[in-house]
Design a protein around this motif. Structure first.
Motif, short mmCIF file in Angstrom:
data_model
loop_
_atom_site.label_atom_id
_atom_site.label_comp_id
_atom_site.label_asym_id
_atom_site.label_seq_id
_atom_site.Cartn_x
_atom_site.Cartn_y
_atom_site.Cartn_z
N MET A 66 -0.82 5.46 -17.30
CA MET A 66 -0.55 4.81 -16.01
C MET A 66 -1.58 3.70 -15.84
O MET A 66 -2.79 3.97 -15.89
CB MET A 66 -0.67 5.83 -14.88
N ILE A 67 -1.11 2.46 -15.71
CA ILE A 67 -2.03 1.35 -15.43
C ILE A 67 -1.88 1.05 -13.94
O ILE A 67 -0.84 0.56 -13.51
CB ILE A 67 -1.70 0.10 -16.26
N VAL A 68 -2.90 1.41 -13.17
CA VAL A 68 -2.83 1.16 -11.72
C VAL A 68 -3.26 -0.29 -11.51
O VAL A 68 -4.45 -0.60 -11.42
CB VAL A 68 -3.72 2.13 -10.93
N ALA A 69 -2.28 -1.19 -11.50
CA ALA A 69 -2.56 -2.63 -11.48
C ALA A 69 -2.29 -3.18 -10.09
O ALA A 69 -1.15 -3.48 -9.76
CB ALA A 69 -1.70 -3.34 -12.53
N GLY A 70 -3.35 -3.31 -9.30
CA GLY A 70 -3.18 -3.94 -7.99
C GLY A 70 -3.74 -3.11 -6.86
O GLY A 70 -4.30 -2.04 -7.05
N THR A 71 -3.57 -3.66 -5.67
CA THR A 71 -4.11 -3.03 -4.46
C THR A 71 -3.34 -1.75 -4.16
O THR A 71 -2.11 -1.77 -4.10
CB THR A 71 -3.93 -3.99 -3.27
N VAL A 72 -4.06 -0.65 -3.97
CA VAL A 72 -3.39 0.59 -3.59
C VAL A 72 -3.50 0.74 -2.08
O VAL A 72 -4.58 0.99 -1.55
CB VAL A 72 -4.01 1.82 -4.28
N THR A 73 -2.41 0.53 -1.39
CA THR A 73 -2.45 0.72 0.06
C THR A 73 -2.32 2.21 0.36
O THR A 73 -1.87 3.00 -0.49
CB THR A 73 -1.29 -0.03 0.74
N LYS A 74 -2.69 2.58 1.57
CA LYS A 74 -2.60 4.00 1.94
C LYS A 74 -1.14 4.44 1.97
O LYS A 74 -0.83 5.62 1.79
CB LYS A 74 -3.28 4.23 3.28
N LYS A 75 -0.24 3.51 2.20
CA LYS A 75 1.18 3.86 2.21
C LYS A 75 1.66 4.15 0.79
O LYS A 75 2.56 4.95 0.57
CB LYS A 75 1.98 2.70 2.82
N GLY A 93 -4.95 7.72 8.88
CA GLY A 93 -5.18 7.51 7.45
C GLY A 93 -4.59 8.65 6.65
O GLY A 93 -3.79 9.44 7.15
N LEU A 94 -5.01 8.74 5.39
CA LEU A 94 -4.42 9.74 4.51
C LEU A 94 -5.04 11.11 4.74
O LEU A 94 -6.22 11.24 5.04
CB LEU A 94 -4.63 9.33 3.05
N ILE A 95 -4.22 12.14 4.56
CA ILE A 95 -4.68 13.54 4.67
C ILE A 95 -4.28 14.25 3.37
O ILE A 95 -3.09 14.26 3.03
CB ILE A 95 -4.03 14.25 5.86
N PRO A 96 -5.19 14.84 2.59
CA PRO A 96 -6.64 14.79 2.77
C PRO A 96 -7.20 13.42 2.43
O PRO A 96 -6.52 12.61 1.78
CB PRO A 96 -7.14 15.84 1.78
N LYS A 97 -8.45 13.17 2.84
CA LYS A 97 -9.06 11.85 2.61
C LYS A 97 -9.38 11.61 1.15
O LYS A 97 -9.48 10.48 0.69
CB LYS A 97 -10.34 11.72 3.42
N PHE A 98 -9.59 12.70 0.41
CA PHE A 98 -9.82 12.60 -1.04
C PHE A 98 -9.55 13.95 -1.66
O PHE A 98 -9.40 14.96 -0.96
CB PHE A 98 -11.26 12.12 -1.34
#
Ligand code: SF4
Length: 250
Positions: free
Chosen positions: A82-91, A191-196
């Protein structure tokens, strides 16, 4: 990052002499790793501008096919990388984690660009995740904004080095009880749940950004931004200065 070398009992010089006579000597691990590192199939998805560089890497000028990694697969079940290429938004983060979970073992992840590593230029944005490594394990971090195609090829070679150092006996995916499916975060009101995901990431005890730059200063605003992590009742009410700056409905 430290990689272990595969040790073969056959001397390197003897190997090369035998090679000249058409005799190939290799360990099972070497064959196993050679096959895997020469046919890494990346997943076909991109999140923002870094994805354009990833696409350029697959085109004729840079030709990722030289490394056997040109088969971008449209399904996570057929992908190794998996190449995570770009901004990861919370959505978008829940979808990235879900795709990771759906990949078959062995699976690897490269984070491409400052955005996917730590939020990049949008680090202070309310909607941008400060690094996908908060939710899934990462094998290679590629800094840059954006990293050039050469950098992605270098990252791929680093991943190949990592694969070269693995052995059949010790690889995680042949061990009993391997669990590499991680909780998919959900979008909550703040925001996201859980935070991490505590299995792969934990916050630092010291915030080096604050140590170096001090408290964040909000330019052009008289009020401090509300702490969205605090319960709603604990947040300060909006002052007249901030309400006066809002455009009128008329
Ligand atoms: S790191 Fe730079 S080029 Fe890459 S997605 Fe973020 S802003 Fe775009």
């Amino acid at each position: 990052m430290a990689f272990t070398e595969n040790l073969s009992s056959v001397d390197g010089g003897l190997k090369s002499e035998l090679g000249k006579k058409g005799i190939v000597v290799a360990t099972l691990n070497e064959l196993y790793n050679w096959g895997r590192r020469s046919s890494i199939w990346p997943m076909q998805f991109g999140l923002a501008c870094c994805a354009i560089e990833m696409i350029a890497t697959a085109c004729a000028r840079y030709d990722i096919a030289r490394f056997g990694a040109e088969l971008f697969r449209p399904s996570p079940r057929q992908s190794d990388l998996m190449i995570v290429a770009g901004t990861v938004t919370k959505k978008m983060a829940p979808q990235v984690v879900r795709l990771y979970n759906q990949m078959a073992e062995p699976k690897y992840v490269i984070t491409m660009g400052a955005c996917s590593i730590a939020g990049g230029p949008f680090i202070d944005g309310y909607n941008v995740l400060r690094g996908i490594d908060r939710y899934i394990p990462i094998d290679v971090h590629l800094p840059g904004c954006p990293p050039r195609p050469e950098a992605l090829l270098y990252g791929l070679m680093e991943l190949q080095r990592k694969i070269d150092g693995q052995t059949i006996e010790k690889t995680e995916w042949y061990q009993k009880g391997l669990k590499r499916e991680y909780p998919v975060p959900e979008c909550g009101p703040h925001g996201l749940i859980p935070k991490f995901n505590p299995e792969v990431w934990a916050p630092r005890e010291v915030d080096h950004r604050k140590e170096r730059y001090g408290e964040p200063v909000l330019i052009g605003k008289k009020d401090k931004a509300p702490n969205l992590d605090a319960p709603v009742a604990a947040r300060p009410a909006a002052t007249s200065a901030s309400s006066a700056s809002q455009p009128s409905a008329s």
